[in-house]
Design an enzyme around this catalytic site. Structure first.
Site, PDB file in Angstrom:
ATOM      1  N   THR A   1     147.536  88.119  86.337  1.00 22.37           N
ATOM      2  CA  THR A   1     147.463  89.001  87.558  1.00 22.37           C
ATOM      3  C   THR A   1     146.019  90.115  88.130  1.00 22.37           C
ATOM      4  O   THR A   1     145.502  89.828  87.114  1.00 22.37           O
ATOM      5  CB  THR A   1     148.359  90.541  87.177  1.00 22.37           C
ATOM      6  N   ARG A  29     161.729  84.390  89.546  1.00 20.80           N
ATOM      7  CA  ARG A  29     161.703  86.318  88.733  1.00 20.80           C
ATOM      8  C   ARG A  29     160.682  86.080  89.304  1.00 20.80           C
ATOM      9  O   ARG A  29     159.396  86.227  89.893  1.00 20.80           O
ATOM     10  CB  ARG A  29     160.932  85.604  87.459  1.00 20.80           C
ATOM     11  N   VAL A  30     161.017  87.739  89.659  1.00 20.58           N
ATOM     12  CA  VAL A  30     159.930  88.911  90.077  1.00 20.58           C
ATOM     13  C   VAL A  30     159.168  89.536  89.600  1.00 20.58           C
ATOM     14  O   VAL A  30     160.274  90.408  88.809  1.00 20.58           O
ATOM     15  CB  VAL A  30     160.212  89.500  91.617  1.00 20.58           C
ATOM     16  N   GLY A  31     158.113  89.887  89.593  1.00 17.94           N
ATOM     17  CA  GLY A  31     157.522  90.900  88.366  1.00 17.94           C
ATOM     18  C   GLY A  31     157.649  92.285  89.049  1.00 17.94           C
ATOM     19  O   GLY A  31     157.868  92.384  89.665  1.00 17.94           O
ATOM     20  N   THR A  52     148.512  95.498  85.421  1.00 16.53           N
ATOM     21  CA  THR A  52     149.057  93.916  84.952  1.00 16.53           C
ATOM     22  C   THR A  52     149.056  94.462  83.477  1.00 16.53           C
ATOM     23  O   THR A  52     149.397  94.854  83.035  1.00 16.53           O
ATOM     24  CB  THR A  52     147.270  93.576  85.034  1.00 16.53           C
ATOM     25  N   GLY A  53     150.346  93.047  83.077  1.00 14.05           N
ATOM     26  CA  GLY A  53     151.091  93.205  82.448  1.00 14.05           C
ATOM     27  C   GLY A  53     151.905  92.683  82.112  1.00 14.05           C
ATOM     28  O   GLY A  53     153.050  91.606  83.263  1.00 14.05           O
ATOM     29  N   GLY A  55     155.889  92.454  82.717  1.00 13.55           N
ATOM     30  CA  GLY A  55     155.487  92.911  84.129  1.00 13.55           C
ATOM     31  C   GLY A  55     157.163  93.707  84.383  1.00 13.55           C
ATOM     32  O   GLY A  55     157.852  94.513  84.649  1.00 13.55           O
TER      33      GLY A  55
END
Lengths: 133, 178
Positions: A1, A29-31, A52-53, A55
């Protein structure tokens, strides 16, 4: 990210975040990145944030908006709001990662609870700061 | 008025300086430096915060070291699905795309959603169709692949897990293990 936050000479804040997601994620998949308030948020009244991380945890926390809400409603400083979210709330839910944030006063915060994070910041006219932590 | 400022990030994970060669570390530092300096120059020229974050993230997407655009990680079915978002703090306007596979710079598609649609978030084929209707070109999904990211996928599969951006050391560092 990846992400960026900025405060311009007119006092406007903006944030942007972009990602390929997590390695080996399920198709579809959506973060947190495209979810406004989760991985990306900007409000001239408070702060611009890019996360960032992990999600899923940032989504459950509405992490980016949480920074703004803590500042706007609870009166926390940028640093205190970031520490509350990244160092207390995020690990409590099993999340890992960090964020970059700039408030309307031009304060910068770059907290993370993961082993490392790549980030940089630069004020207009000053030498940039670049770090791998 | 506060001093204009930009901050950028290139992701998180189990980065270890011990796993990075000086050459590899220099690549990351050089990339981050160049991009933050570009943003700084734009701010000094009175560019808007919205334009500055758009350009900074576009440049990060173009750099294969980072997990966005070129250099994106692989999904379980060995493709790339990318997400991006942008938000203007002045008007509280936002645009985002999710699950796009053929747009070289997802952040530019998100910017188009912000500026030229009545919506905030578009996904998948609909997001791509909208971006193309606004003049963006489509690219092959393989454009985003790198050998490092493929190896990262194989490792994650073997372990049966998912991984953050930098949870695997670069290919040229793995061979140094005793």
């Amino acid at each position: 990210t990846v992400g960026a936050v900025a405060l311009d000479s007119m006092g406007n804040l903006a944030a942007a975040t972009s990602t390929g997601g997590m390695t080996n994620k399920l198709p579809g998949r959506v973060g947190d990145t495209p979810i406004v308030g989760a991985g990306c948020y900007a409000n001239n009244a408070s702060v611009a944030v890019s996360c960032t991380g992990t999600g899923e945890v940032f989504m459950r926390m509405l992490a980016a908006y949480d920074i703004s809400a803590l500042m706007e409603y609870a009166g926390l400083s940028l640093q205190d709001a970031c520490e509350r979210v990244i160092l207390e709330k995020l690990p409590a839910l099993g999340g890992s990662g960090g964020l970059i944030a700039i408030d309307r006063e031009g304060n910068v915060a770059l907290p993370f609870n993961s082993e490392g994070m790549y980030r940089a910041f630069a004020f207009a006219g000053d030498a940039p700061n670049v770090g791998i932590y | 008025m506060s001093k204009a400022v930009i901050a950028i990030h290139g992701g998180a994970g189990a980065i270890s300086r011990g796993q990075l060669s000086p050459e590899r570390e220099q690549q990351y530092v050089a990339a981050l430096s160049a991009i933050v300096e570009k943003g700084q120059q734009m701010l000094e020229a009175d560019a808007s915060a919205l334009d500055v974050v758009t350009e900074a993230v576009r440049l990060l997407e173009e750099c294969p070291l980072f997990n966005a655009g070129i250099g994106s990680v692989f999904t379980a079915d060995e493709r790339h699905e990318m997400d991006a978002c942008i938000m203007d703090g002045n008007l509280l306007q936002a645009g985002a795309v999710a699950g796009v596979r053929h747009l070289r710079n997802p952040v530019l598609a998100a910017r188009l959603v912000l500026e030229r649609s009545a919506h905030v978030l578009l996904i998948g084929d609909g997001a791509e169709q909208f971006a193309v209707s606004q003049g963006m070109a489509q690219v092959e999904n393989s454009l985003f692949s790198t050998p490092e990211r493929h190896e990262q996928l194989l490792q994650a599969r073997e372990a049966g897990d998912t991984r953050l951006d930098h949870d695997a050391p670069p290919l040229d560092e793995r061979s140094k293990m005793g």
